[in-house]
Design an enzyme around this catalytic site. Structure first.
Site, PDB file in Angstrom:
ATOM      1  N   SER A   1      -0.539   2.131   0.297  1.00 59.86           N
ATOM      2  CA  SER A   1      -2.017   1.922  -0.900  1.00 59.86           C
ATOM      3  C   SER A   1      -1.859   0.240  -1.137  1.00 59.86           C
ATOM      4  O   SER A   1      -2.596   0.090   0.158  1.00 59.86           O
ATOM      5  CB  SER A   1      -1.063   2.218  -1.995  1.00 59.86           C
TER       6      SER A   1
ATOM      7  N   CYS B   1       2.495   4.877  -2.351  1.00 61.18           N
ATOM      8  CA  CYS B   1       2.408   6.618  -2.323  1.00 61.18           C
ATOM      9  C   CYS B   1       3.506   7.204  -1.823  1.00 61.18           C
ATOM     10  O   CYS B   1       3.910   6.359  -0.347  1.00 61.18           O
ATOM     11  CB  CYS B   1       1.353   7.424  -1.371  1.00 61.18           C
TER      12      CYS B   1
ATOM     13  N   HIS C   1      -1.439 -13.021  -6.044  1.00 55.44           N
ATOM     14  CA  HIS C   1      -2.513 -14.693  -6.161  1.00 55.44           C
ATOM     15  C   HIS C   1      -1.458 -15.497  -7.228  1.00 55.44           C
ATOM     16  O   HIS C   1      -0.025 -15.047  -7.792  1.00 55.44           O
ATOM     17  CB  HIS C   1      -3.080 -13.672  -7.199  1.00 55.44           C
TER      18      HIS C   1
END
Length: 142
Positions: A81, A101, A86
Site C-alpha cells: 500500500s 493490506c 508531511h
C-alpha cells in the site's frame, strides 16, 4: 443514469491504517526540510522492515518565511500500500500515514515497525497515534 456496481471484498482483505500526528519536532532535523534525506530515510526504513517499495514521490515546499526552510511531503508507494509523510518545520509538526493490506501476508507488525521507526527519526515531544482496520465488509443494515 450510471449504475453503481458493488464488488464484494475478499474475506481475507484486512488492511491496517496507522497514522501519527507529531508535535515538537526540531526544525533543524534534516528529515523536516531536506527532501533527499527524508526520501532516503523513508526508503531505507521501508526496506528494513520488510516491505516492498514500488514507487515514490517527494516534494520540497518553498520557505514560508525568509531565512527558513520549507516542509516536505513524500510518499512511498508499497506493493502492500503506502507510506506518506508531511512536515511543517515552521510549527514543528509532522503527520505520518502507513497503510498495509494483509491480503496474502500479515503485514501488521511491519506497518507498526515502520511507523515507530519514522516517529523515532523525527524525535517529537508528543505523539498522537490512530489505528483503523480497513477492508472489513460493512453491514448493510446499519
Amino acid at each position: 443514469m450510471a449504475q453503481r456496481l458493488s464488488t464484494p471484498m475478499p474475506s481475507s482483505l484486512h488492511g491496517l491504517h496507522l497514522t501519527a500526528d507529531l508535535a515538537g519536532c526540531a526544525a533543524d532535523n534534516p528529515w523536516m526540510t531536506e527532501v533527499v534525506v527524508l526520501r532516503q530515510a523513508c526508503t531505507d526504513w521501508v526496506h528494513s522492515v520488510g516491505l516492498q517499495a514500488v514507487g515514490e514521490c517527494f516534494y520540497s515546499f518553498p520557505s514560508p518565511h525568509p531565512g527558513s526552510a520549507g516542509g516536505v511531503t513524500g510518499m512511498v508507494l508499497l506493493a502492500e500500500s503506502h507510506l506518506a509523510v508531511h512536515t511543517w518545520p515552521e510549527s514543528g509538526h509532522v503527520t505520518l500515514d502507513v497503510f498495509v493490506c494483509n491480503m496474502s501476508t500479515d503485514n501488521t507488525q511491519r506497518a507498526r515497525d515502520l511507523l515507530e521507526a519514522m516517529i523515532r527519526g523525527f524525535a517529537p515531544a508528543t505523539v498522537q497515534r490512530q489505528t483503523l482496520r480497513r477492508g472489513r465488509p460493512v453491514d448493510a443494515s446499519t
